[in-house]
Design a protein around this motif. Structure first.
Motif, PDB file in Angstrom:
ATOM      1  N   ALA A 256      98.414 130.219  93.356  1.00  0.00           N
ATOM      2  CA  ALA A 256      97.813 129.477  94.453  1.00  0.00           C
ATOM      3  C   ALA A 256      96.408 129.222  94.342  1.00  0.00           C
ATOM      4  O   ALA A 256      95.641 128.497  94.673  1.00  0.00           O
ATOM      5  CB  ALA A 256      98.343 129.751  95.879  1.00  0.00           C
ATOM      6  N   PHE A 257      95.720 130.521  94.030  1.00  0.00           N
ATOM      7  CA  PHE A 257      94.277 130.493  94.111  1.00  0.00           C
ATOM      8  C   PHE A 257      93.687 129.794  92.863  1.00  0.00           C
ATOM      9  O   PHE A 257      92.531 129.394  93.194  1.00  0.00           O
ATOM     10  CB  PHE A 257      93.817 131.906  94.078  1.00  0.00           C
ATOM     11  CG  PHE A 257      92.553 132.402  94.382  1.00  0.00           C
ATOM     12  CD1 PHE A 257      92.194 132.483  95.885  1.00  0.00           C
ATOM     13  CD2 PHE A 257      91.481 132.669  93.332  1.00  0.00           C
ATOM     14  CE1 PHE A 257      90.894 132.561  95.938  1.00  0.00           C
ATOM     15  CE2 PHE A 257      90.187 132.897  93.869  1.00  0.00           C
ATOM     16  CZ  PHE A 257      89.967 132.897  95.060  1.00  0.00           C
ATOM     17  N   GLY A 258      94.347 129.565  91.818  1.00  0.00           N
ATOM     18  CA  GLY A 258      94.105 128.624  91.027  1.00  0.00           C
ATOM     19  C   GLY A 258      93.207 128.893  89.633  1.00  0.00           C
ATOM     20  O   GLY A 258      92.722 128.095  88.879  1.00  0.00           O
ATOM     21  N   VAL A 259      92.969 130.167  89.435  1.00  0.00           N
ATOM     22  CA  VAL A 259      92.213 130.500  88.593  1.00  0.00           C
ATOM     23  C   VAL A 259      92.747 130.536  87.220  1.00  0.00           C
ATOM     24  O   VAL A 259      92.480 130.192  86.221  1.00  0.00           O
ATOM     25  CB  VAL A 259      91.274 132.006  88.771  1.00  0.00           C
ATOM     26  CG1 VAL A 259      90.620 132.244  87.046  1.00  0.00           C
ATOM     27  CG2 VAL A 259      90.441 131.759  89.810  1.00  0.00           C
ATOM     28  N   SER A 260      93.945 131.142  87.128  1.00  0.00           N
ATOM     29  CA  SER A 260      95.131 131.355  86.104  1.00  0.00           C
ATOM     30  C   SER A 260      96.323 131.190  86.503  1.00  0.00           C
ATOM     31  O   SER A 260      96.855 131.453  87.526  1.00  0.00           O
ATOM     32  CB  SER A 260      94.874 132.624  85.564  1.00  0.00           C
ATOM     33  OG  SER A 260      95.264 132.686  84.225  1.00  0.00           O
ATOM     34  N   ASP A 261      97.410 130.873  85.627  1.00  0.00           N
ATOM     35  CA  ASP A 261      98.887 130.652  85.927  1.00  0.00           C
ATOM     36  C   ASP A 261      99.405 131.695  85.128  1.00  0.00           C
ATOM     37  O   ASP A 261      99.010 131.933  84.005  1.00  0.00           O
ATOM     38  CB  ASP A 261      99.467 129.205  85.593  1.00  0.00           C
ATOM     39  CG  ASP A 261     100.464 128.880  86.814  1.00  0.00           C
ATOM     40  OD1 ASP A 261     101.181 129.898  87.099  1.00  0.00           O
ATOM     41  OD2 ASP A 261     100.658 127.759  86.888  1.00  0.00           O
TER      42      ASP A 261
ATOM     43  N   LYS B 114     108.479 126.146  87.155  1.00  0.00           N
ATOM     44  CA  LYS B 114     107.853 126.263  88.509  1.00  0.00           C
ATOM     45  C   LYS B 114     107.506 125.038  88.803  1.00  0.00           C
ATOM     46  O   LYS B 114     107.069 123.937  88.018  1.00  0.00           O
ATOM     47  CB  LYS B 114     106.478 126.926  88.178  1.00  0.00           C
ATOM     48  CG  LYS B 114     106.661 128.344  87.988  1.00  0.00           C
ATOM     49  CD  LYS B 114     104.992 129.082  87.701  1.00  0.00           C
ATOM     50  CE  LYS B 114     105.010 130.271  87.598  1.00  0.00           C
ATOM     51  NZ  LYS B 114     103.845 130.699  87.529  1.00  0.00           N
TER      52      LYS B 114
ATOM     53  N   LEU C 219     100.925 120.900  93.516  1.00  0.00           N
ATOM     54  CA  LEU C 219      99.513 121.124  92.901  1.00  0.00           C
ATOM     55  C   LEU C 219      99.592 120.760  91.446  1.00  0.00           C
ATOM     56  O   LEU C 219      98.534 120.712  90.851  1.00  0.00           O
ATOM     57  CB  LEU C 219      99.048 122.571  93.061  1.00  0.00           C
ATOM     58  CG  LEU C 219      98.970 123.098  94.241  1.00  0.00           C
ATOM     59  CD1 LEU C 219      98.730 124.498  94.469  1.00  0.00           C
ATOM     60  CD2 LEU C 219      98.069 122.179  95.212  1.00  0.00           C
ATOM     61  N   TYR C 220     100.793 120.706  90.822  1.00  0.00           N
ATOM     62  CA  TYR C 220     101.060 120.549  89.360  1.00  0.00           C
ATOM     63  C   TYR C 220     101.100 118.882  89.178  1.00  0.00           C
ATOM     64  O   TYR C 220     101.752 118.452  90.053  1.00  0.00           O
ATOM     65  CB  TYR C 220     102.150 121.124  88.630  1.00  0.00           C
ATOM     66  CG  TYR C 220     102.240 122.436  88.799  1.00  0.00           C
ATOM     67  CD1 TYR C 220     101.192 123.496  88.881  1.00  0.00           C
ATOM     68  CD2 TYR C 220     103.315 123.347  89.033  1.00  0.00           C
ATOM     69  CE1 TYR C 220     101.202 124.843  89.008  1.00  0.00           C
ATOM     70  CE2 TYR C 220     103.452 124.910  88.818  1.00  0.00           C
ATOM     71  CZ  TYR C 220     102.162 125.268  88.983  1.00  0.00           C
ATOM     72  OH  TYR C 220     102.237 126.793  88.881  1.00  0.00           O
TER      73      TYR C 220
ATOM     74  N   ARG D 168     106.123 122.656  85.744  1.00  0.00           N
ATOM     75  CA  ARG D 168     105.659 123.549  84.733  1.00  0.00           C
ATOM     76  C   ARG D 168     106.685 124.527  84.337  1.00  0.00           C
ATOM     77  O   ARG D 168     107.192 125.279  84.936  1.00  0.00           O
ATOM     78  CB  ARG D 168     104.324 124.130  85.359  1.00  0.00           C
ATOM     79  CG  ARG D 168     103.511 125.003  84.564  1.00  0.00           C
ATOM     80  CD  ARG D 168     102.108 125.298  85.060  1.00  0.00           C
ATOM     81  NE  ARG D 168     101.551 124.122  85.270  1.00  0.00           N
ATOM     82  CZ  ARG D 168     100.241 124.277  85.648  1.00  0.00           C
ATOM     83  NH1 ARG D 168      99.613 125.416  86.190  1.00  0.00           N
ATOM     84  NH2 ARG D 168      99.204 123.375  85.598  1.00  0.00           N
TER      85      ARG D 168
ATOM     86  N   GLY E  38      90.153 124.864  91.749  1.00  0.00           N
ATOM     87  CA  GLY E  38      91.128 125.530  90.862  1.00  0.00           C
ATOM     88  C   GLY E  38      91.234 125.043  89.401  1.00  0.00           C
ATOM     89  O   GLY E  38      90.543 123.851  89.080  1.00  0.00           O
TER      90      GLY E  38
ATOM     91  N   VAL F 236      93.412 125.701  86.966  1.00  0.00           N
ATOM     92  CA  VAL F 236      94.751 125.260  86.397  1.00  0.00           C
ATOM     93  C   VAL F 236      95.855 124.523  87.162  1.00  0.00           C
ATOM     94  O   VAL F 236      97.062 124.594  86.723  1.00  0.00           O
ATOM     95  CB  VAL F 236      95.589 126.758  85.790  1.00  0.00           C
ATOM     96  CG1 VAL F 236      94.799 127.422  84.744  1.00  0.00           C
ATOM     97  CG2 VAL F 236      95.780 127.707  87.227  1.00  0.00           C
ATOM     98  N   HIS F 237      95.221 124.192  88.250  1.00  0.00           N
ATOM     99  CA  HIS F 237      96.259 123.106  88.868  1.00  0.00           C
ATOM    100  C   HIS F 237      95.212 122.240  89.684  1.00  0.00           C
ATOM    101  O   HIS F 237      94.063 122.273  89.645  1.00  0.00           O
ATOM    102  CB  HIS F 237      97.179 123.803  89.976  1.00  0.00           C
ATOM    103  CG  HIS F 237      96.604 124.610  90.729  1.00  0.00           C
ATOM    104  ND1 HIS F 237      95.578 124.387  91.877  1.00  0.00           N
ATOM    105  CD2 HIS F 237      97.039 126.081  91.174  1.00  0.00           C
ATOM    106  CE1 HIS F 237      95.245 125.547  92.609  1.00  0.00           C
ATOM    107  NE2 HIS F 237      96.046 126.422  92.200  1.00  0.00           N
TER     108      HIS F 237
ATOM    109  N   THR G 264      95.262 126.348  99.816  1.00  0.00           N
ATOM    110  CA  THR G 264      94.882 125.660  98.919  1.00  0.00           C
ATOM    111  C   THR G 264      95.357 123.876  99.262  1.00  0.00           C
ATOM    112  O   THR G 264      96.608 124.069  99.654  1.00  0.00           O
ATOM    113  CB  THR G 264      95.781 126.084  97.759  1.00  0.00           C
ATOM    114  OG1 THR G 264      95.340 127.565  97.498  1.00  0.00           O
ATOM    115  CG2 THR G 264      95.401 125.355  96.344  1.00  0.00           C
TER     116      THR G 264
ATOM    117  N   ILE H 137      99.404 127.043 101.250  1.00  0.00           N
ATOM    118  CA  ILE H 137      99.533 125.776 100.159  1.00  0.00           C
ATOM    119  C   ILE H 137      99.816 124.679 101.402  1.00  0.00           C
ATOM    120  O   ILE H 137     100.830 124.752 102.063  1.00  0.00           O
ATOM    121  CB  ILE H 137     100.365 125.734  99.257  1.00  0.00           C
ATOM    122  CG1 ILE H 137     100.006 126.946  98.254  1.00  0.00           C
ATOM    123  CG2 ILE H 137     100.125 124.455  98.199  1.00  0.00           C
ATOM    124  CD1 ILE H 137     101.114 127.263  97.212  1.00  0.00           C
TER     125      ILE H 137
END
Lengths: 228, 299
Positions: A124-129, B126, B130-131, B135, B215, B217-218, B247, B275
């Motif tokens: 959720a923090f969004g730096v990496s999945d 997933k 947010l995607y 995914r 973000g 990656v999303h 988020t 979220i």
């Protein structure tokens, strides 16, 4: 006097233009090379990073600041997730190893930022999945400019870290001291791994929790300012 | 003489301006990110155990983003689990991955698939608002290609019992419950307020204090927030200073303003990061919206 002004006036102006152009150019260069020391290839005394960063690529990183700031917090209130104590343990061990203060701050502009949490919280923090098998992650922002250092006959890229951000995954019963010390080692400059299982910087999440001499010597040579 | 001075001044200005623009370019170029991942290496059995979807897919294309890449596949045969679209996107981070115990490392984000070939994919699916789309992730370096008769996990051969195909082997190892393919029940709501109130664990007037993380990656940004008042949900977890992380989809809020937001914890009851609950659960802080939501909560 008027004749002199007419004769030399244009030459003086050209001189002024050249001087100013040089001044602008040199100021751009100093911005460009911010944080990079100009020096000839430096010789390293140790190389314990025998699982290189990438095949054939040898890298040693460092922060080029007198104090390194660290922001670290958990993304949950789970009392059984021993992240905070483990990260403080990591901070103290590495501070002693590199002899540079690593100060804990609350600002997100810290040089090193670590977050602990479940996969869902960190995603959720969004730096990496990440998927279910990932234990930890460290992302390192580097200055594009590198120096070449030398160990024996091997060229080592000396990278200046500008910032790092990492995740420590809440996995129930993991050895968080090992994971935190290991990940912070990457943030400080260990770009690859040791092949010795006793070293914290071995790529295993097994038992070691205390830095070995090999862990320390490898990284401290990047921070040993007296050698410069 | 005056004209000459004007020309010199223009030259100086040009030099100064070109110096400035070069500097900006340098700063933009000097922030490459190197990402190191540590993975607990799964066996083939564990990989199947942690997965919720397995299928045969024809590789179509690779879509490269700044921080990750996606491999697009056309679904040919579903072995277990659910897929909601005929095409799926397999997510892979960019970076370098190390596997404990084996001293094995690999560079992520390098394509190993060939266009038009079919591969067996064992994945963790997933879903998130947010995607862009569902995914799918593979928890390891997996290469299962029947056409090539090549079955590898972390470059090690996957052994298939004699007399069995790789598909049969996977289905034997998979928990029978994974093969049920039960259709996910979809709830329909009469209007957006009913949807938000039912989907959100918390609804309240939330002040956006600061942007904590953009973000990568999303499609969300994480903000540090304060709850000014709550309409639904009590005793939410906060940091010691009373803030929490939220988020939200990008470009929906401005720092310093307050909004009526419906949101849920990112994972369990101990989460400090939340979220937004639905794509439309960030609302203007108007009396009308507060009344609409409050009435729905009372029902």
């Amino acid at each position: 006097m008027k004749k002199v002004r007419e004769k030399y006036g244009s030459m003086v102006c050209i001189l002024v233009v050249v001087v100013m152009a040089l001044a602008i150019k040199s100021s751009a260069m100093s911005e460009d090379e911010h944080g990079i020391r100009s020096m000839n290839a430096r010789r390293l005394n140790y190389w314990f990073c025998d699982i290189p960063f990438e095949a054939g690529v040898y890298v040693l990183g460092r922060f080029d600041t007198p104090v390194i700031t660290l922001q670290s917090y958990k993304l949950n209130t789970n009392g059984s997730f021993g992240y905070n104590a483990a990260m403080e343990n990591a901070r103290m061990q590495w501070e002693n190893a590199i002899d540079v203060p690593i100060n804990t701050v609350s600002s997100s502009n810290a040089k090193i930022q670590y977050l602990g949490g479940t996969v869902e919280e960190l995603v959720a923090f969004g730096v990496s999945d990440v998927d279910s098998s990932v234990a930890g992650m460290t992302g390192i922002y580097c200055d594009d400019d590198t120096e070449d250092w030398i160990y024996a006959n091997t060229t080592v890229e000396a990278k200046v870290h500008t910032a790092t951000i990492g995740y420590i995954i809440d996995r129930g019963n993991a050895n968080y001291v090992n994971v935190c010390v290991h990940e912070m080692g990457h943030a400080l400059g260990w770009h690859g791994h040791s092949s010795q299982t006793a070293d914290i910087m071995h790529p295993s999440s097994s038992s070691p929790t205390t830095l070995t001499n090999r862990d320390i010597l490898q990284i401290s040579q990047a921070y040993n300012r007296s050698d410069y | 003489m005056k004209k000459r001075y004007l020309i010199y001044i223009m030259i100086i200005l040009c030099l100064a301006l070109s110096g400035c623009s070069n500097e900006i370019e340098v700063i933009e170029e000097t922030n490459q990110m190197i990402v190191l991942f540590h993975r607990q290496e799964y066996s083939f059995e564990e990989l199947i155990d942690h997965s919720n979807v397995a299928l045969v897919g024809e590789y179509v294309d690779m879509i490269e983003q700044e921080n990750y890449c996606e491999y697009k596949f056309v679904v040919k045969e579903l072995l277990y689990g659910q897929v909601s679209e005929p095409e799926i996107y397999v997510f892979e981070n960019k970076g370098i991955e190390y596997n404990p115990e084996t001293e094995y490392s690999r560079v992520l984000g390098i394509n190993q698939y060939s266009k038009g070939k079919e591969y067996i994919l064992i994945m963790e699916k997933k879903e998130s608002i947010l995607y862009d789309h569902d995914r799918y992730m593979i928890a390891g370096e997996l290469y299962l290609c029947e056409e090539d008769q090549e079955y590898k996990l972390f470059s090690e051969k996957v052994s298939v019992p004699e007399g069995k195909t790789i598909r049969e082997h996977i289905l034997t190892l998979a928990d029978p419950s994974k093969r049920q393919n039960a259709n996910k029940s979809t709830v329909t709501y009469a209007n957006f307020t009913e949807r938000i109130v039912n989907e959100a664990q918390y609804i309240g007037m939330i002040k956006i204090v600061d942007l904590e993380m953009e973000g990568k990656v999303h499609n969300g940004n994480t903000y540090r927030c304060i709850a000014e008042s709550m309409i639904k949900g009590k005793n939410m977890n906060t940091f010691e200073d009373g803030t929490f992380l939220l988020t939200l989809l990008k470009d929906t809020v401005e720092v310093g303003k307050s909004y009526l937001i419906g949101f849920t914890p990112a994972s369990g009851s101990t989460s400090l990061i939340y979220i937004q609950a639905t794509v439309d659960s960030v609302m203007e802080a108007s009396t009308e919206n507060v009344n609409l939501i409050s009435e729905q909560v009372k029902k």
